[in-house]
Design a protein around this motif. Structure first.
Motif, PDB file in Angstrom:
ATOM      1  N   SER A   1       0.805  -1.228   0.000  1.00 35.32           N
ATOM      2  CA  SER A   1       0.000   0.000   0.000  1.00 35.32           C
ATOM      3  C   SER A   1       0.833   1.271   0.000  1.00 35.32           C
ATOM      4  CB  SER A   1      -0.947   0.021   1.212  1.00 35.32           C
ATOM      5  OG  SER A   1      -1.920  -0.994   1.089  1.00 35.32           O
TER       6      SER A   1
ATOM      7  N   ASN B   1       0.345  -0.591  -4.858  1.00 43.81           N
ATOM      8  CA  ASN B   1      -1.108  -0.580  -5.094  1.00 43.81           C
ATOM      9  C   ASN B   1      -1.557   0.706  -5.774  1.00 43.81           C
ATOM     10  OD1 ASN B   1      -1.382  -3.089  -3.993  1.00 43.81           O
ATOM     11  ND2 ASN B   1      -2.274  -2.407  -2.056  1.00 43.81           N
ATOM     12  N   GLN B   2      -0.875   1.807  -5.478  1.00 43.46           N
ATOM     13  CA  GLN B   2      -1.223   3.062  -6.150  1.00 43.46           C
ATOM     14  C   GLN B   2      -0.966   2.957  -7.650  1.00 43.46           C
ATOM     15  OE1 GLN B   2       0.163   2.768  -3.187  1.00 43.46           O
ATOM     16  NE2 GLN B   2      -0.085   4.571  -1.894  1.00 43.46           N
TER      17      GLN B   2
ATOM     18  N   SER C   1       1.147   9.036   2.083  1.00 37.45           N
ATOM     19  CA  SER C   1       1.026   7.794   1.303  1.00 37.45           C
ATOM     20  C   SER C   1      -0.424   7.333   1.252  1.00 37.45           C
ATOM     21  CB  SER C   1       1.909   6.696   1.904  1.00 37.45           C
ATOM     22  OG  SER C   1       1.485   6.364   3.208  1.00 37.45           O
ATOM     23  N   THR C   2      -1.167   7.583   2.333  1.00 35.24           N
ATOM     24  CA  THR C   2      -2.587   7.224   2.353  1.00 35.24           C
ATOM     25  C   THR C   2      -3.379   8.129   1.415  1.00 35.24           C
ATOM     26  OG1 THR C   2      -2.375   6.505   4.648  1.00 35.24           O
ATOM     27  CG2 THR C   2      -4.598   6.879   3.826  1.00 35.24           C
TER      28      THR C   2
ATOM     29  N   TRP D   1      -2.220   9.544  -1.197  1.00 41.02           N
ATOM     30  CA  TRP D   1      -1.823   9.070  -2.528  1.00 41.02           C
ATOM     31  C   TRP D   1      -2.672   7.868  -2.938  1.00 41.02           C
ATOM     32  CZ3 TRP D   1       3.509   6.262  -3.391  1.00 41.02           C
ATOM     33  CH2 TRP D   1       3.694   6.015  -4.754  1.00 41.02           C
ATOM     34  N   LEU D   2      -2.864   6.939  -2.021  1.00 43.17           N
ATOM     35  CA  LEU D   2      -3.669   5.758  -2.297  1.00 43.17           C
ATOM     36  C   LEU D   2      -5.120   6.134  -2.590  1.00 43.17           C
ATOM     37  CD1 LEU D   2      -3.918   2.652  -2.389  1.00 43.17           C
ATOM     38  CD2 LEU D   2      -4.357   2.707   0.074  1.00 43.17           C
TER      39      LEU D   2
ATOM     40  N   CYS E   1      -5.481   7.774  -6.091  1.00 40.71           N
ATOM     41  CA  CYS E   1      -5.374   6.763  -7.159  1.00 40.71           C
ATOM     42  C   CYS E   1      -6.627   5.888  -7.217  1.00 40.71           C
ATOM     43  CB  CYS E   1      -4.139   5.897  -6.948  1.00 40.71           C
ATOM     44  SG  CYS E   1      -2.580   6.781  -7.140  1.00 40.71           S
TER      45      CYS E   1
ATOM     46  N   TRP F   1      -7.318  -0.896  -0.177  1.00 43.12           N
ATOM     47  CA  TRP F   1      -7.249   0.242  -1.097  1.00 43.12           C
ATOM     48  C   TRP F   1      -8.524   1.092  -1.072  1.00 43.12           C
ATOM     49  CZ3 TRP F   1      -7.002  -4.892  -2.392  1.00 43.12           C
ATOM     50  CH2 TRP F   1      -8.124  -5.441  -2.997  1.00 43.12           C
TER      51      TRP F   1
ATOM     52  N   THR G   1     -10.941   3.895   0.653  1.00 44.10           N
ATOM     53  CA  THR G   1     -10.601   5.074   1.457  1.00 44.10           C
ATOM     54  C   THR G   1     -10.693   4.774   2.954  1.00 44.10           C
ATOM     55  OG1 THR G   1     -12.894   5.833   1.235  1.00 44.10           O
ATOM     56  CG2 THR G   1     -11.290   6.758  -0.281  1.00 44.10           C
TER      57      THR G   1
END
Length: 481
Positions: A36, A40-41, A334-335, A337-338, A341, A432, A434
């Motif tokens: 993650s 995964n992004q 990073s979250t 970003w995930l 995406c 993945w 939210t």
């Protein structure tokens, strides 16, 4: 203009989803827990690109695809802003002594045997009062994680108890956005929805509480309590611990109960904690600012650093040092970003009609009431898996199935209950999604680590399907003469 678009076939609609599943599975196999944090992004971006190419074959212009992506990302902006603010709040709550005080006093009153049972109830009460599982996890949830780890309980089990309670409260609270959204999509009113949802939610939470209560008896209380004094001493050696520190979380909960939007409420809680840090924790403030002198510049530097970057408080106790860490806004990137995406992929496959095609096909196989409810629940879970957002998992199936429920003489509260029992609660189980990304980031536990222990979230969709097939409390539309 819409007539020029081609309707996607079922096989075509499934291709981007299969492509995404293959990439996600490969990432988990190759990168394990780090999947993650980048892989995964990229998988979501590549899958979105694949779906966009197929959209061009369906006569969608790039401008239309881009509009769908922007609209999808826009729908998640509120969640992204809250996530960033949670990062800042976690930092100031650490240096102010709020989180250490919660852990310290929690160790005083929570017996290891009933800790998991109590964690579910406490999380449920806070979430019911605030209407937000996110705020619950970010406040009392963080404290419960610290207490549970100090008692020697597995982090996945603790997170499972917190999330189970938080999502029960979120579902049943009239202040919750999803609790208001589901009846709006189904065509019923809020309190009818809550009363009807209690019929399936009640048994689900009772089973969950029984499981955690029984689980508690397997915990070695003596071994766990043997570390409590050591942990408390380590905390007290660095922080000024007193009950006045609880003014900060109490203020945030009060503001949310008073229906202040989450973002300003969390900002106030962040800044208030910064003030409390300056007043009660000058030594911590100087340590964070890397200064030997307490001054206005030192105070400003420490509060700012706590809000935007990683903060650690060293006590000399390795376990306590791990607990007394916050990542600030930087740790949430990073979250974010995930989420971005995921919303790009969700925007493409919803905008070109692929998700609607998949769900619509399912209706054709739903001949009985039970199978229709099962199909609705399955669709919600599918949207959580593919669109990566619980709101889409409520809104789109709600719109799609409302006419079908009406045509079969089923009251709209049947649909609204199913949307919540499956759409709201399963979102947190998907890395993945939210919600899954958020809870994992806030609680510091990988989604797949806590998933097996989120008993309420796992039981809920099965409970609503059971009620459908057994024809239990399935309200019919009363026909007028």
């Amino acid at each position: 203009m819409e007539s020029r678009h081609k309707e996607p076939s079922l096989i075509l609609s499934l291709l981007p989803i299969f492509f995404l599943i293959i990439l996600l599975a490969a990432n988990v196999y190759i990168f394990s827990d780090d999947a993650s944090y980048g892989p995964n992004q990229i998988a979501l971006i590549l899958s979105a690109a694949f779906a966009a190419v197929l959209s061009l074959k369906l006569k969608y212009r790039w401008e239309e695809i881009l509009d769908a992506i922007v609209k999808s990302i826009s729908s998640a902006m509120s969640a992204i802003l809250i996530l960033l603010m949670i990062g800042a709040l976690a930092g100031t709550w650490l240096i102010s002594g709020v989180v250490p005080a919660m852990i310290y006093y929690g160790l005083e009153i929570l017996n290891p045997t009933i800790f998991l049972f109590a964690a579910v109830i406490v999380s449920a009460v806070v979430s019911l009062a605030t209407g937000s599982s996110w705020s619950t996890a970010a406040t009392i949830g963080i404290a419960l994680m610290g207490i549970g780890q100090a008692l020697g309980i597995h982090e996945g089990v603790i997170a499972g108890a917190i999330i189970s309670g938080a999502y029960f409260g979120d579902k049943m609270s009239p202040l919750s956005d999803t609790t208001n959204l589901a009846p709006a999509m189904a065509g019923t009113d809020l309190f009818t929805h809550i009363r009807y949802m209690a019929l399936t939610t009640g048994p689900s939470i009772i089973i969950t509480l029984i499981i955690f209560l029984i689980w508690g008896f397997s915990i070695d209380g003596n071994a766990a309590l043997g570390t409590v004094s050591e942990v408390q001493q380590a905390i007290k050696s660095k922080f000024e611990i007193n009950l006045f520190l609880f003014v900060v979380p109490a203020a945030v909960i009060f503001l949310i109960i008073k229906k202040m939007p989450a973002l300003p409420a969390l900002l106030i809680g962040t800044l208030l904690a910064g003030v409390i840090a300056i007043i009660f924790q000058p030594q911590i403030v100087m340590a964070v600012a890397e200064s030997d002198v307490f001054s206005i510049k030192t105070a400003y530097t420490a509060v700012m650093k706590a809000m935007f970057t990683e903060t650690n408080v060293a006590t000399g106790n390795a376990m306590v040092d791990e607990l007394l860490t916050a990542s600030g806004m930087e740790g949430m990137l990073s979250t974010v970003w995930l989420i971005v995406c995921a919303m790009i992929f969700g925007g493409v496959v919803e905008g070109n009609g692929m998700l609607k095609k998949i769900a619509g096909t399912i209706i054709g196989f739903a001949h009985s009431t039970g199978s229709l409810i099962a199909a609705t629940a399955g669709t919600c879970i599918t949207f959580n898996l593919t669109a990566s957002d619980q709101y889409i998992a409520i809104v789109v199936p709600g719109r799609m199935y409302s006419k079908e429920f009406e045509d079969r003489g089923l009251a709209p509260e049947n649909l609204s209950r199913t949307l919540e029992d499956s759409g709201t609660v399963t979102s947190v189980l998907i890395p993945w999604n939210t919600c899954g990304a958020y809870q994992s980031s806030v609680l510091g536990v990988a989604t797949l680590t806590y998933l097996p222990y989120c008993f309420f979230n796992i039981i809920s969709p099965f409970m609503t399907i059971l009620f459908g097939y057994a024809n239990i409390k399935i309200k019919r539309i009363e026909k007028e003469d």
